[in-house]
Each structure stands twice: as structure tokens, then as C-alpha cells.
Design a protein around this motif. Structure first.
Motif, short mmCIF file in Angstrom:
data_model
loop_
_atom_site.label_atom_id
_atom_site.label_comp_id
_atom_site.label_asym_id
_atom_site.label_seq_id
_atom_site.Cartn_x
_atom_site.Cartn_y
_atom_site.Cartn_z
N ALA A 1 7.54 112.22 22.14
CA ALA A 1 8.45 112.33 23.29
C ALA A 1 9.77 111.59 22.99
CB ALA A 1 7.79 111.75 24.54
N LEU A 2 9.65 110.42 22.37
CA LEU A 2 10.86 109.67 22.02
C LEU A 2 11.71 110.43 21.02
CD1 LEU A 2 12.57 107.10 22.21
CD2 LEU A 2 11.14 106.13 20.41
N ASN A 3 11.08 111.03 20.01
CA ASN A 3 11.81 111.80 19.02
C ASN A 3 12.52 112.98 19.66
OD1 ASN A 3 11.03 110.11 16.94
ND2 ASN A 3 9.22 111.33 16.41
N ALA A 4 11.82 113.64 20.57
CA ALA A 4 12.43 114.78 21.27
C ALA A 4 13.62 114.32 22.10
CB ALA A 4 11.40 115.48 22.15
N ALA A 5 13.45 113.16 22.80
CA ALA A 5 14.55 112.64 23.62
C ALA A 5 15.75 112.26 22.74
CB ALA A 5 14.07 111.43 24.42
N THR A 6 15.45 111.68 21.58
CA THR A 6 16.54 111.29 20.66
C THR A 6 17.29 112.52 20.18
OG1 THR A 6 15.25 109.37 19.93
CG2 THR A 6 17.05 110.08 18.51
N VAL A 7 16.54 113.55 19.83
CA VAL A 7 17.18 114.79 19.36
C VAL A 7 18.06 115.39 20.45
CG1 VAL A 7 16.75 117.15 18.62
CG2 VAL A 7 15.41 115.28 17.65
N SER B 1 23.05 103.59 21.08
CA SER B 1 21.91 104.47 21.36
C SER B 1 21.04 104.65 20.14
CB SER B 1 22.43 105.83 21.86
OG SER B 1 23.23 105.67 23.02
N VAL B 2 21.68 104.84 19.01
CA VAL B 2 20.90 105.03 17.79
C VAL B 2 20.11 103.75 17.46
CG1 VAL B 2 21.11 105.35 15.30
CG2 VAL B 2 22.43 106.78 16.85
N SER B 3 20.77 102.60 17.62
CA SER B 3 20.07 101.34 17.34
C SER B 3 18.89 101.13 18.26
CB SER B 3 21.05 100.16 17.47
OG SER B 3 22.13 100.31 16.58
N PHE B 4 19.09 101.41 19.58
CA PHE B 4 18.00 101.27 20.56
C PHE B 4 16.87 102.23 20.25
CE2 PHE B 4 16.06 102.28 24.71
CZ PHE B 4 15.59 101.02 25.03
N SER B 5 17.24 103.47 19.90
CA SER B 5 16.22 104.46 19.57
C SER B 5 15.45 104.06 18.32
CB SER B 5 16.89 105.83 19.37
OG SER B 5 15.94 106.78 18.94
N ALA B 6 16.18 103.53 17.33
CA ALA B 6 15.51 103.10 16.11
C ALA B 6 14.55 101.95 16.38
CB ALA B 6 16.55 102.69 15.07
N TYR B 7 14.96 101.02 17.28
CA TYR B 7 14.09 99.91 17.59
C TYR B 7 12.82 100.38 18.30
CZ TYR B 7 12.35 95.74 19.96
OH TYR B 7 11.55 94.74 20.43
N ILE B 8 12.99 101.28 19.28
CA ILE B 8 11.83 101.79 20.02
C ILE B 8 10.91 102.56 19.08
CG2 ILE B 8 11.11 103.35 21.86
CD1 ILE B 8 13.61 102.58 23.38
N THR B 9 11.54 103.37 18.19
CA THR B 9 10.73 104.14 17.23
C THR B 9 9.93 103.21 16.33
OG1 THR B 9 12.38 105.91 17.27
CG2 THR B 9 10.84 105.87 15.42
N LYS B 10 10.56 102.13 15.89
CA LYS B 10 9.88 101.17 15.04
C LYS B 10 8.69 100.54 15.76
CE LYS B 10 10.65 96.84 12.57
NZ LYS B 10 11.64 95.79 12.23
N GLU B 11 8.90 100.17 17.03
CA GLU B 11 7.80 99.57 17.80
C GLU B 11 6.67 100.56 18.01
OE1 GLU B 11 7.30 96.45 18.96
OE2 GLU B 11 9.00 95.95 17.67
N ASN B 12 7.03 101.81 18.34
CA ASN B 12 5.99 102.82 18.55
C ASN B 12 5.20 103.08 17.27
OD1 ASN B 12 6.53 103.20 21.26
ND2 ASN B 12 8.02 104.82 20.90
#
Length: 520
Positions: A182-188, A23-34
Motif C-alpha cells: 500500500a505504501l509503495n502504491a501511495a508513493t507511486v 516526501s521522498v525522505s519520509f517515504s523512504a523512512y517508512i519503507t525502511k521501517e516496514n
């Protein structure tokens, strides 16, 4: 049993960890793309604002050309046109990237409006050039074509187009930032939920494992303390989990071995005491031997002092007597000088012997090695001694030798000296009419020379010191007691060995073994 529990806990923990890391890796990838998309949108917005600023400056410079003449700002105009072309090129590249990232729905109209904006700028520049080319002398305020260009085309049409592009790109930037937030909030929230779900499992799992491990460890700890205190008869219970069974067995075996070692320690302590007593006795004997050696050393110093003092006294006496004579004859001088010469020769021999031993001790005794005939050396020595002592019988026995010659690599002079010392020693400690036998034998590797006398022999207590310096078992015997020490030094210089055997009342046998070929 405990191993299965540990494997189960570890498997579940690993699964939860894998889910969390994924999950952390997927979130980091999406955050990087965003973040990359947001950076592209922000760059595109900046380029639109830059294009607006450059365009208005170009329009102002073109207006100045109408006012001040055609060639007033040509260089600046060309520079601004080039900057507009570069900015439009960058805008097109960024808009293509942005459309590929965000899709046509969010970026609708951006690529198409850029073409229209470029056409509008070209139209405005062409219109300025056309008005300038007309060279109309009518005041600028009265020129309807210029008024339409400035008020309608630039103020209304161009402004609306550039503002629409900036506004549209601002919306894209806002949308991208909203997605990131929104992604940051979802990650938190995902992290919080994961901690809420996994935290209690980990806590209760650790408590469960601790309880499963604490009881046997406490039992093992108390048992090891009892064994460590010296109670080697204590045994730990062997009904614990399978993982602790081998440990408990090892501790029980250790306690049994410690009990056996304790018994062996007592036996070894007794044996050690016996060995200590034995070593003490040996040291006492060694000390006695050292005392005896020291006494002999003192005796040797006294003897060597006597050996040196006697010839010196004779030399001094002869010189004094000769000098006191008023008119001594030539014969008196000759007699005195002969006496002095004899004493000096004796002193020289003594000094040479001491120098030879000193060189042997520091491995500086040099040998002139060559192939020599041992039979010839021994026979010539026996002939000389036979002439010197006609009452004795000197015999040579060649034990098992078929050849008349026996060749070895040695120093002939030193070999003669060894034989002379052994024959001299045999004659000194045997009766004047007793025989001296020499036995010569050989193998492929070495020769053996044995000199046997039939004297009174040497006691076992004295035999071990026979090759020491200044050892003389008959105090009145001539010589300083260096002969056998020199013989041993010469034999060892030839990489050989020398030994003595004796029985009291039966005589003595001295054996010399020398290699036939000198070691490399």
C-alpha cells in the motif's frame, strides 16, 4: 527586473523541490521501517516452523526410548531440548520487538501463547519421562496413558497450538506485506501526481524565462558580431533589463576603446617601423664592428705568427750557424746560447701572457691576497722606470692622502704587474722625453690609481677597443698587444675596474679602481 523574475522562478522551484525531497525522505523512512518489521515477522514465522519441526523430532526420539529402552537416544534428546530452548528464546525476543513495532492489536496473543506453548512442550516431555520411568511391561498399544499422550496431547492439543501460532504469525507477515504494498502504491501515485502538477509549471516557467532572456541575448549577439567585424562606431541600445545594462555599457565602452586602439595601432606601427629601421642600422653597425674585430683578429694571428716565427727563426739560425763551424770557439757557443736564451725568454713571456688571459676567461686566475702598501709598490715601480728611462720624469701625486702608507688586500706581484703595464703603455705612446704622472687617491672603500701620459692620444673609434687582445695602434711598436688585456683581467680578478680616457694631441689617462678589502 530580470533578476527578480529569476529569483521568483528559483524560489518556487526550490519550494517544490523541498516538498518533493521531504516526501521522498519520509517515504523512504517508512519503507525502511516496514521492511524491518516484515523481516522481523518473517524471521518469527521461520522460528515457529523451526520449533514445530524440532518438537516433533523430539517427540519421535522420546517414543523410540519407550520402544528400544531408556538410554537409546539420550544424547539426541538433550540436543533437541537445547534447540527448543534456544528457539523459544529467539521467539520471545522477536515477539517483543514485533509487539513494540506493530502494537498489541495486531500481535494479540502471540507473547502469551508462547508461554502456553512452552508449558505444553514441558508437559509432554515430563509425561514421556514419567511413562518411561514406570517401566510398564504392558504392550505399548494397551497402555492408556501413552495412548492419551500421543493421540490427545500431541496430535490434538500440541498440533493445534503450534498451528495456531504459525497461522497467526503468517497473518502478521501478510499484513506487513500489505502495508508495504500500500505504501509503495501511495508513493507511486504521489510521484505521478507531483509530476503532473509540477511538470507543466517547470515547462512553462522555462519557456517564460527563455523568452525573457532570448530577446536581449539575440540583440547583444548581433551587436557583438557587428563590432567584431570591425565597425567600432556601432553602439548597442542601453534600454534593456537592468541585468544587461552593465554588459551593454561594457560592450559599448569596448567598442570605443577598440576604435582608440585602432588609431593608436597606426601610430605604433609607424613608430615600430622607425624602431626597426633604427635597430637595422644598429645591427649594420654591429656587423661592421664585428667585421672590424675579425680583421683585427686576422691581423693579430698574423702578428702573433710573426712574433713566434721571428724568435724561432733566430734560434734555428744560430743553431745552424754554430753547427756549421768546423771548430767553433767557446765564445761562439756562448754567444749562440745567449741568443737562443733571449729568444726563449721572450717566447716564455708571450706564452705566460696568453696563459694568464686564458685562465682569467675561465675564472681560474688565482691571487695571493695579503695586506700590502700601495704607496710603496708604486714608488718602487717609478724608481725602476726612472732608472730605466732617465730622460723622462716620473712623478707620484698623492691626492688628498694624509698617511704615508696606504694598505689594501691584494696580490702584490699582480698589482706591480698592473702598474708596470700602464707605465709601459704610457712610455710606448708618448715622446721619449715627455713626463709620466701617476695620481694616487683613496676612499674608505677603494683606491684609485691614474697614469697620465702626454702623447698623441687615442682616437674615439679606437678607444673602445683599447682593452681588446692584440690591439696595437702603432704596427711597429714592440710587443704583441696583450698588455692592456692582461691589466684588465688582473683588475677584474681583484673585483675592480679599469677605464681609459683620451684626447688626440692631449695624451691619455688610464684609471684603475680596486676595493681596499677583497669581497667575500
Amino acid at each position: 527586473m530580470y533578476k527578480k523574475k529569476l529569483f521568483l522562478f528559483g524560489f518556487i522551484s526550490a519550494a517544490v523541490l523541498v516538498v518533493a525531497l521531504t516526501s521522498v525522505s519520509f517515504s523512504a523512512y517508512i519503507t525502511k521501517e516496514n521492511l524491518r518489521q516484515s523481516e522481523t515477522a518473517q524471521s518469527l514465522l521461520s522460528e515457529h516452523q523451526k520449533l514445530s519441526s524440532i518438537s516433533y523430532r523430539l517427540f519421535k526420539q522420546l517414543t523410540d526410548e519407550l520402544i528400544f529402552g531408556r538410554n537409546a537416544n539420550q544424547a539426541l534428546v538433550r540436543n533437541k531440548q537445547k534447540l527448543i530452548e534456544e528457539s523459544l528464546s529467539i521467539i520471545r525476543e522477536l515477539e517483543v520487538v514485533q509487539r513494540n513495532d506493530l502494537g498489541p492489536a495486531i500481535t494479540q496473543g502471540s507473547v502469551e501463547d508462547t508461554d502456553e506453548l512452552e508449558m505444553l512442550i514441558d508437559e509432554i516431555i515430563s509425561e514421556f519421562n514419567a511413562i518411561i520411568a514406570m517401566n510398564d511391561s504392558t504392550p505399548l498399544r494397551q497402555q492408556a496413558r501413552l495412548q492419551r499422550l500421543l493421540e490427545f496431547t500431541i496430535d490434538n492439543k500440541f498440533r493445534e497450538a503450534i498451528n495456531a501460532a504459525v497461522s497467526r504469525q503468517s497473518n502478521v507477515v501478510s499484513a506487513t506485506n500489505s502495508r508495504i504494498e500500500a505504501l509503495n502504491a501511495a508513493t507511486v501515485w504521489f510521484s505521478v501526481i507531483l509530476c503532473v502538477l509540477v511538470g507543466p509549471f517547470i515547462v512553462f516557467g522555462c519557456i517564460w524565462l527563455f523568452n525573457q532572456l532570448y530577446q536581449p541575448l539575440t540583440l547583444i549577439d548581433s551587436g557583438t558580431q557587428i563590432i567584431a567585424s570591425g565597425n567600432y562606431t556601432f553602439r548597442l541600445p542601453e534600454n534593456l533589463d537592468q541585468e544587461f545594462h552593465s554588459l551593454v555599457q561594457s560592450l559599448n565602452q569596448l567598442a570605443g576603446k577598440m576604435a582608440e586602439h585602432e588609431k593608436q595601432e597606426e601610430v605604433m606601427r609607424t613608430q615600430l617601423q622607425i624602431e626597426v629601421d633604427q635597430r637595422t642600422s644598429e645591427l649594420t653597425e654591429a656587423n661592421r664592428q664585428l667585421t672590424l674585430i675579425d680583421a683585427r683578429r686576422k691581423q693579430f694571428i698574423a702578428d702573433i705568427s710573426h712574433e713566434l716565427r721571428t724568435p724561432l727563426t733566430v734560434i734555428r739560425g744560430e743553431a745552424q750557424v754554430t753547427l756549421r763551424q768546423n771548430d767553433p770557439a767557446m765564445e761562439d757557443y756562448r754567444a749562440a746560447l745567449q741568443t737562443v736564451l733571449d729568444q726563449v725568454v721572450g717566447l716564455s713571456v708571450l706564452v705566460d701572457d696568453l696563459l694568464l688571459l686564458a685562465r682569467a676567461e675561465i675564472n681560474q686566475l688565482r691571487l695571493l691576497v695579503e695586506d700590502i702598501d700601495v704607496v710603496d709598490v708604486i714608488e718602487s715601480q717609478l724608481e725602476q722606470w726612472q732608472r730605466k728611462m732617465p730622460l723622462r720624469t716620473f712623478s707620484l701625486e698623492k691626492g688628498g692622502l694624509q698617511e704615508s702608507t696606504l694598505s689594501i688586500a691584494a696580490d702584490e706581484q699582480r698589482l706591480r704587474q698592473i702598474v708596470t703595464i700602464l707605465l709601459d703603455n704610457a712610455t710606448r705612446y708618448s715622446e721619449p722625453d715627455s713626463a709620466i704622472d701617476v695620481l694616487l687617491s683613496a676612499t674608505v672603500e677603494a683606491i684609485k690609481i691614474q697614469v697620465k701620459d702626454y702623447g698623441s692620444g687615442i682616437s674615439p673609434a679606437d678607444l673602445q677597443y683599447i682593452f681588446e687582445r692584440f690591439v696595437r695602434f702603432k704596427p711597429r711598436t714592440d710587443g704583441a698587444g696583450l698588455g692592456l688585456s692582461i691589466a684588465r683581467a688582473l683588475v677584474e680578478a681583484h673585483h675592480g675596474e679599469i677605464r681609459a680616457e683620451s684626447e688626440q694631441g692631449q695624451g691619455s689617462v688610464f684609471t684603475v679602481v680596486i676595493p681596499r678589502q677583497r669581497p667575500i
